[in-house]
Design an enzyme around this catalytic site. Structure first.
Site, PDB file in Angstrom:
ATOM      1  N   ILE A  58      -6.174   3.121 -15.619  1.00  0.00           N
ATOM      2  CA  ILE A  58      -6.965   1.479 -15.532  1.00  0.00           C
ATOM      3  C   ILE A  58      -7.240   0.884 -14.227  1.00  0.00           C
ATOM      4  CG2 ILE A  58      -4.492  -0.475 -16.143  1.00  0.00           C
ATOM      5  CD1 ILE A  58      -3.239   1.876 -17.557  1.00  0.00           C
ATOM      6  N   SER A  60      -6.400  -2.479 -12.823  1.00  0.00           N
ATOM      7  CA  SER A  60      -4.967  -2.911 -11.707  1.00  0.00           C
ATOM      8  C   SER A  60      -3.937  -1.171 -11.834  1.00  0.00           C
ATOM      9  CB  SER A  60      -4.297  -3.396 -13.661  1.00  0.00           C
ATOM     10  OG  SER A  60      -3.393  -2.951 -14.543  1.00  0.00           O
ATOM     11  N   CYS A  61      -3.714  -0.241 -11.821  1.00  0.00           N
ATOM     12  CA  CYS A  61      -3.028   0.564 -10.929  1.00  0.00           C
ATOM     13  C   CYS A  61      -3.386   1.128 -10.000  1.00  0.00           C
ATOM     14  CB  CYS A  61      -3.717   2.215 -11.900  1.00  0.00           C
ATOM     15  SG  CYS A  61      -2.680   3.695 -11.815  1.00  0.00           S
ATOM     16  N   SER A  62      -3.126   0.720  -9.113  1.00  0.00           N
ATOM     17  CA  SER A  62      -2.968   1.324  -7.794  1.00  0.00           C
ATOM     18  C   SER A  62      -3.576   2.054  -7.567  1.00  0.00           C
ATOM     19  CB  SER A  62      -1.840   0.406  -6.843  1.00  0.00           C
ATOM     20  OG  SER A  62      -0.812   1.240  -6.745  1.00  0.00           O
ATOM     21  N   ARG A  65      -6.855   2.783  -7.500  1.00  0.00           N
ATOM     22  CA  ARG A  65      -8.106   1.579  -6.661  1.00  0.00           C
ATOM     23  C   ARG A  65      -8.133   2.584  -5.653  1.00  0.00           C
ATOM     24  NH1 ARG A  65      -4.705  -3.371  -8.786  1.00  0.00           N
ATOM     25  NH2 ARG A  65      -3.526  -2.097  -6.771  1.00  0.00           N
TER      26      ARG A  65
END
Length: 167
Positions: A58, A60-62, A65
């Site tokens: 996803i 927005s998942c840190s 990223r």
């Protein structure tokens, strides 16, 4: 003809020339308009050795990223599949479960898991888990790296390095 040009010539012809140029720099990074906004294509120009990796996660998942940033610094070619936007199918889940196990794929520390009814959480089976992960993509432990038959759930630099650098 170098490996990069040969790789480009193997791409389907219905893709636009502006999206996949016939020449490029040593490391070419482009937003691929024909593949969708969430998809990035990196070309690793080792002669004859393009490394194709798919990262499922996803945006927005840190942790996703962090994994993508690591792949960028290592200059690996990868395709990002956003589970929320691009969806998830049963065949993909079965492939991952056969390799990593469905229990490992299920993210029991997520807020979505805690919001599921207790009766569903207590009696979780393979089929119920797959149905829940398809309905709620945030139940998939992220990121999932797939390279050929190798499937890695979660992110660890040492594990990624081992999987991606094996010949």
């Amino acid at each position: 003809m170098d490996g990069f040009t040969a790789f480009l010539q193997k791409l389907p012809r219905n893709r636009g020339a502006a999206c996949h140029p016939a020449s490029g720099t040593q490391r070419e990074q482009r937003r691929c308009a024909c593949a969708g906004a969430s998809r990035r294509i990196f070309f690793n120009r080792e002669p004859g050795k393009p490394t194709l990796v798919t990262i499922y996660g996803i945006a927005s998942c840190s942790t996703c990223r962090e994994a993508r940033k690591w792949l960028d610094t290592q200059e690996f070619e990868y395709d990002f599949h956003d589970l929320r936007n691009d969806g998830l199918d049963i065949q993909t889940l079965e492939r991952w479960a056969n390799s990593a196990g469905w229990e490992k794929l299920l993210n029991k520390s997520s807020l979505t898991w805690r919001k599921l009814p207790e009766v569903d959480r207590d009696n979780m089976t393979l089929n119920k888990a797959f149905a829940a992960m398809i309905e709620h993509p945030t139940l998939v432990k992220r990121p999932v790296l797939e390279r050929g038959k190798d499937v890695v759930v979660g992110f660890s630099e040492s594990v990624y390095d081992k999987v991606l650098n094996k010949r």
